[in-house]
Design a protein around this motif. Structure first.
Motif, short mmCIF file in Angstrom:
data_model
loop_
_atom_site.label_atom_id
_atom_site.label_comp_id
_atom_site.label_asym_id
_atom_site.label_seq_id
_atom_site.Cartn_x
_atom_site.Cartn_y
_atom_site.Cartn_z
N GLY A 3 -7.83 -10.72 -13.36
CA GLY A 3 -7.70 -9.35 -13.85
C GLY A 3 -7.13 -8.43 -12.81
N LYS A 4 -6.99 -8.93 -11.56
CA LYS A 4 -6.47 -8.13 -10.47
C LYS A 4 -5.28 -8.81 -9.80
CE LYS A 4 -9.60 -4.79 -10.42
NZ LYS A 4 -9.24 -3.39 -10.56
N GLY A 5 -4.65 -9.76 -10.45
CA GLY A 5 -3.62 -10.55 -9.80
C GLY A 5 -2.22 -10.17 -10.23
N ARG A 6 -1.29 -11.09 -10.05
CA ARG A 6 0.09 -10.84 -10.42
C ARG A 6 0.21 -10.69 -11.92
NH1 ARG A 6 1.92 -8.63 -6.97
NH2 ARG A 6 3.96 -8.98 -7.85
N ARG A 7 1.19 -9.93 -12.34
CA ARG A 7 1.30 -9.63 -13.76
C ARG A 7 2.52 -10.26 -14.39
NH1 ARG A 7 -1.59 -4.07 -15.15
NH2 ARG A 7 -3.34 -4.37 -13.77
N ALA A 8 2.32 -10.85 -15.56
CA ALA A 8 3.42 -11.51 -16.24
C ALA A 8 4.06 -10.61 -17.28
CB ALA A 8 2.93 -12.79 -16.90
N GLY A 9 3.41 -9.55 -17.66
CA GLY A 9 3.96 -8.69 -18.70
C GLY A 9 2.87 -8.15 -19.57
N GLU A 357 5.11 -6.08 -13.73
CA GLU A 357 4.32 -5.40 -12.72
C GLU A 357 5.25 -4.79 -11.68
OE1 GLU A 357 0.71 -5.86 -9.55
OE2 GLU A 357 1.41 -7.64 -10.58
N GLY A 358 4.95 -3.56 -11.29
CA GLY A 358 5.69 -2.90 -10.23
C GLY A 358 7.06 -2.40 -10.61
N ALA A 359 7.44 -2.55 -11.89
CA ALA A 359 8.80 -2.16 -12.29
C ALA A 359 9.10 -0.71 -11.95
CB ALA A 359 8.98 -2.41 -13.79
N PHE A 360 8.09 0.15 -12.03
CA PHE A 360 8.31 1.57 -11.75
C PHE A 360 8.54 1.82 -10.26
CE2 PHE A 360 6.54 5.88 -10.94
CZ PHE A 360 7.39 6.62 -11.74
N LYS A 388 19.16 -6.94 1.13
CA LYS A 388 20.15 -7.06 0.07
C LYS A 388 19.63 -7.86 -1.12
CE LYS A 388 24.80 -8.80 -0.92
NZ LYS A 388 26.01 -9.50 -0.37
N ASP A 389 18.96 -8.98 -0.86
CA ASP A 389 18.50 -9.87 -1.92
C ASP A 389 17.01 -9.71 -2.22
OD1 ASP A 389 21.06 -11.03 -2.23
OD2 ASP A 389 20.69 -12.30 -0.48
N GLY A 390 16.42 -8.61 -1.76
CA GLY A 390 15.00 -8.37 -1.99
C GLY A 390 14.17 -8.81 -0.80
N ASN A 391 13.02 -8.19 -0.65
CA ASN A 391 12.19 -8.48 0.54
C ASN A 391 10.83 -9.08 0.21
OD1 ASN A 391 10.78 -6.27 -0.45
ND2 ASN A 391 11.19 -4.93 1.31
N VAL A 392 10.65 -9.57 -1.03
CA VAL A 392 9.36 -10.13 -1.42
C VAL A 392 9.44 -11.65 -1.37
CG1 VAL A 392 7.57 -10.25 -3.19
CG2 VAL A 392 8.93 -8.15 -2.92
N PRO A 393 8.66 -12.31 -0.51
CA PRO A 393 8.69 -13.77 -0.46
C PRO A 393 8.31 -14.38 -1.81
CG PRO A 393 7.46 -12.85 1.40
CD PRO A 393 7.70 -11.73 0.44
N GLY A 394 8.93 -15.50 -2.14
CA GLY A 394 8.67 -16.14 -3.42
C GLY A 394 7.21 -16.50 -3.61
N ARG A 395 6.54 -16.89 -2.53
CA ARG A 395 5.12 -17.26 -2.66
C ARG A 395 4.24 -16.07 -3.03
NH1 ARG A 395 6.34 -16.85 2.68
NH2 ARG A 395 5.01 -15.50 3.97
N PRO A 398 4.68 -15.17 -7.77
CA PRO A 398 4.65 -16.40 -8.58
C PRO A 398 5.25 -16.24 -9.97
CG PRO A 398 2.45 -15.46 -8.37
CD PRO A 398 3.32 -14.72 -7.41
N GLN A 399 5.24 -15.03 -10.52
CA GLN A 399 5.79 -14.81 -11.85
C GLN A 399 7.28 -14.45 -11.82
OE1 GLN A 399 3.93 -15.51 -14.39
NE2 GLN A 399 2.00 -15.72 -13.26
N GLY A 400 7.84 -14.28 -10.62
CA GLY A 400 9.25 -13.95 -10.50
C GLY A 400 9.60 -12.54 -10.91
N GLU A 401 8.61 -11.67 -11.03
CA GLU A 401 8.87 -10.29 -11.47
C GLU A 401 9.56 -9.45 -10.40
OE1 GLU A 401 5.35 -9.09 -14.46
OE2 GLU A 401 4.67 -9.72 -12.49
#
Length: 735
Positions: A3-9, A357-360, A388-395, A398-401
């Motif tokens: 309930g507090k983790g990464r969001r898929a949509g 998640e975080g789109a805003f 340039k290509d984003g600064n969030v590590p893939g790990r 996990p949802q690729g958002e």
């Protein structure tokens, strides 16, 4: 925590649906509720019930188990389960055939949430939201968990499998299930009862142990306590600051200051709009869970204001303003109170139904380049770590958002940025300020996250404290005005003067649910802080009346201490008492401090005794694991110290009164209570409680300071330098 983790949509219909006419054939009975969380489920095909007799009677009449789903409106995995399972007509048909389904907003009904969370944690070893619990028709739990995927996945049973298995077992041996539920409920109720024991009074060794336990988990490299994920837990800062003030232990203060600096530099801090996200998913405060909660803003504002009082470092003052100005801009109701939360999820862009998640909050590098221009963008990107290509590590995604996106975090200081680009530091600061405003304006055009617009008494109490204490530390009158407006809204919308009782929630013109202990305790704390800010005696008078009502509703005359509930709602299985200072302080911890402050204000010995009995109720836990109750340790520290009563005799708002207050408010003085003897109605009210105030007056027509212990005072003084030395205990030179 689920309930507090990464969001898929999030299902696009979740909040759009509540705007449809109530007559829509797709609406279920939740459409008549005011809770934003319940309204998110009002168009599910599930035959939802709110918590109440209608659901309980149906379960008994049809001999069906209850499926209880508990969450809150800005909970990510609640959104996911709503989309995947509760919006699924086939799964809803299984639920409707075999179960009576109840939906509960944990923020409106923490009493229900607390009981069933204790069951889930005891039986599964973890907890979180959405909480999914199966009950007998008499509301006793027999199976529980958190988020379930709709179908079996990765070795984890899906929601369909769970529903069918429980329906099958209930049909085969419901008596066995009922006996098991009876047994576990009894054990949970027994655990909620304090052990009857007479223990020696707690000593300062408890404070030393709390410090040692916190020090052992401190992350010296990154700040904070423990590893990933990292949650802000401001109650720890409250304790460490006071431990430093008591002992002079430098590391206690440095743990607070280093953590606050790291949080403010990191991605958990909204560098454009202000305020803080819920927590960091990593150990370095970079990738946040983007939800924003009112209780976090309130407590963190206090922590940064305290840090400013201690250090006089403008950095901490700036972050305090950043938090509070965000709350005033985005979280304040027209009536003056404060809304509860903002979601992490939002539409990816206008005109599309996809949420993330975080789109805003996140940025593509090319967006920043386009908005700022090449020179300004280069400087901004260096300072905030934009790649340039984003600064969030893939790990961490996990949802690729967040792929290809950037979270803003201050990777370099203004001085480092100035050196990199060969500019003056003041010019860099100006350029960064201008760039943030440009990006903030552009971001404001994006679809905003959902805002939970209910007003909760308890969380508004915390926010009243925050604005009041920041008004003192920063000498900012508009923050005092904001605190007073919020208190006035609570008094007019959430308080019944005839009964002296509080309500829990206000939304859309409706109040609901009798107040819980945290509503009383957090509001009383806020009113005491508001009195020490404005010196309007009406606030402390209301605090006294609320404390008396709290005692009559929640006090345990047998064991001492307070229950979390009144016990009037017989649908709740048993009364609990919170014993953990977590994201929010336990209500009993705040109540203990309130009792001590009110004892100092009124000389009510019974309130001192109630505080001592509260310590005794939690003595075993305090002695074994005081790091679990740092806010209660704050109250214990106050109890074991010699609190100063500081009285300023002077007119409210007069220049000389303000000057004397300014001397005091420049210092961090945790073990003190403050009064204004104004020679008018306020002083007369104080004198009714403490005859001492009858003799307090200005000297030579000037504002006069009295620094006292047990209302035995040092020589009254109109000299600001003498007054300052009296506050600090420094020797006063002889004339």
């Amino acid at each position: 925590m689920i309930g507090k983790g990464r969001r898929a949509g999030i299902a696009a219909a979740a909040f759009v649906a509540v705007l449809l006419p109530a007559a829509s054939p797709r609406a279920n009975r939740l459409i008549h509720e005011k809770s934003p969380y319940l309204l998110q489920h009002a168009y599910n095909p599930v035959d939802w019930y709110p918590w109440g007799n209608a659901a309980f009677e149906k379960a008994k009449r049809e001999n069906k188990p209850i499926f209880l789903s508990i969450g809150y409106s800005t909970c990510h995995w609640c959104h996911v389960m709503e989309r995947e399972s509760f919006s699924n007509a086939d799964l809803a048909a299984v639920m409707n055939e075999h179960f009576v389904s109840i939906k509960v907003d944990r923020e409106e009904r923490p009493d229900i949430d607390r009981i069933y969370m204790s069951f889930v944690q005891a039986t599964t070893g973890g907890g979180g939201w959405p909480m999914s619990v199966f009950l007998t028709p008499d509301r006793k739990p027999f199976f529980g968990g958190t988020y379930f995927p709709p179908e079996d996945r990765g070795g984890r049973p899906g929601f369909r499998t769970v529903l069918l298995r429980i329906a099958e077992e209930w049909g085969k041996d419901r008596d066995k299930i009922a006996r098991s539920a009876d047994e576990v409920t009894k054990k949970l109720a027994d655990l909620a009862k304090p052990e009857p024991a007479s223990r020696p009074a707690l000593q300062t060794s408890v404070l030393d142990k709390a410090y040692d336990q916190l020090r052992s988990s401190y992350d010296r490299g990154n700040g904070g306590f423990g590893g990933a994920p990292k949650f802000p837990r401001p109650v720890i800062f409250n304790f460490l600051n006071r431990y430093w003030a008591r002992t002079g232990e430098k590391l206690a203060l440095e743990m607070t200051l280093a953590t606050l600096r790291a949080m403010a530099r990191g991605g958990m801090h909204d560098h454009l709009g202000g305020g803080f996200h819920r927590y960091s998913t990593d150990s370095v405060w970079f990738v946040p869970h983007f939800e924003k909660m009112l209780y976090d803003q309130a407590q963190l504002a206090i922590a940064y204001a305290d840090a400013y009082q201690i250090t006089r470092d403008p950095f901490f003052a700036a972050v305090t303003r950043d938090i509070l100005d965000y709350v005033l801009r985005d979280m304040r109701a027209p009536e003056g109170g404060f809304y509860s939360a903002e979601d992490a999820d939002s539409l990816v862009e206008k005109g599309r139904s996809e949420h993330a998640e975080g789109a805003f909050y996140v940025w593509k590098a090319e967006e920043i380049d386009r908005l700022l221009g090449p020179d300004r963008a280069a400087l901004f990107r260096f300072h905030y770590g934009v790649e340039k290509d984003g600064n969030v590590p893939g790990r961490q995604d996990p949802q690729g958002e967040l792929e290809g996106k950037n979270i803003l975090a201050a990777r370099h200081t203004a001085a480092e940025t100035a050196a990199k680009f060969g500019k003056k530091e003041e010019d860099v600061v100006r350029m960064l300020d201008e760039s943030r405003w440009i990006l903030f304006a552009a971001r404001s055009q994006r679809p905003r996250p959902l805002r939970d617009d209910k007003v909760l008494t308890a969380w508004n109490g915390l926010m009243i404290s925050a604005f009041s204490r920041a008004a003192q530390a920063l000498e900012e009158p508009r923050y005092a005005e904001a605190a007073a407006r919020a208190a006035e809204m609570v008094r007019t919308k959430l308080f019944d003067p005839a009964s002296g009782k509080l309500k829990r929630r206000y939304r859309a013109g409706e109040t609901s649910t009798e107040g819980f202990l945290d509503d009383y305790a957090f509001l009383i704390q806020g009113l005491l802080d508001l009195y020490e800010t404005t010196f309007d005696v009406a606030w402390i008078s209301w605090a006294v009346a609320l404390q008396e009502r709290q005692d009559s509703l929640f006090w345990d005359p047998m064991h001492g201490g307070y229950f979390d509930t009144t016990g009037a709602d017989t649908s709740v299985l048993f009364r609990t008492r919170g014993d953990y200072d977590g994201a929010e302080p336990a209500a009993s911890s705040v109540a203990a401090m309130n009792l001590l402050r009110l004892w100092q204000a009124t000389d009510r010995k019974d309130w001192r005794e109630k505080a001592e009995r509260t310590f005794q109720v939690f003595a075993e836990r305090l002695e074994a694991a005081p790091h679990a109750l740092p806010q209660l340790a704050v109250a214990l520290d106050f109890s074991l110290s010699k609190p100063k009563q500081i009285v300023i005799a002077g007119a409210r708002g007069a220049r000389d009164t303000r000057a004397m207050l300014s001397v005091m408010r420049r210092r961090f003085l945790p073990s003190k209570v403050l009064f204004l003897a104004d020679g008018a109605a306020g002083q007369k009210q104080l004198a009714k409680w403490l005859p001492f105030f009858e003799s307090v007056s200005r000297r030579d027509g000037r504002a006069t300071g009295y620094v006292c212990e047990n209302f035995v005072c040092k020589l009254p003084t109109t000299d600001l330098k003498v007054f300052e030395r009296q506050l600090t205990g420094e020797p006063i030179p002889r004339p």
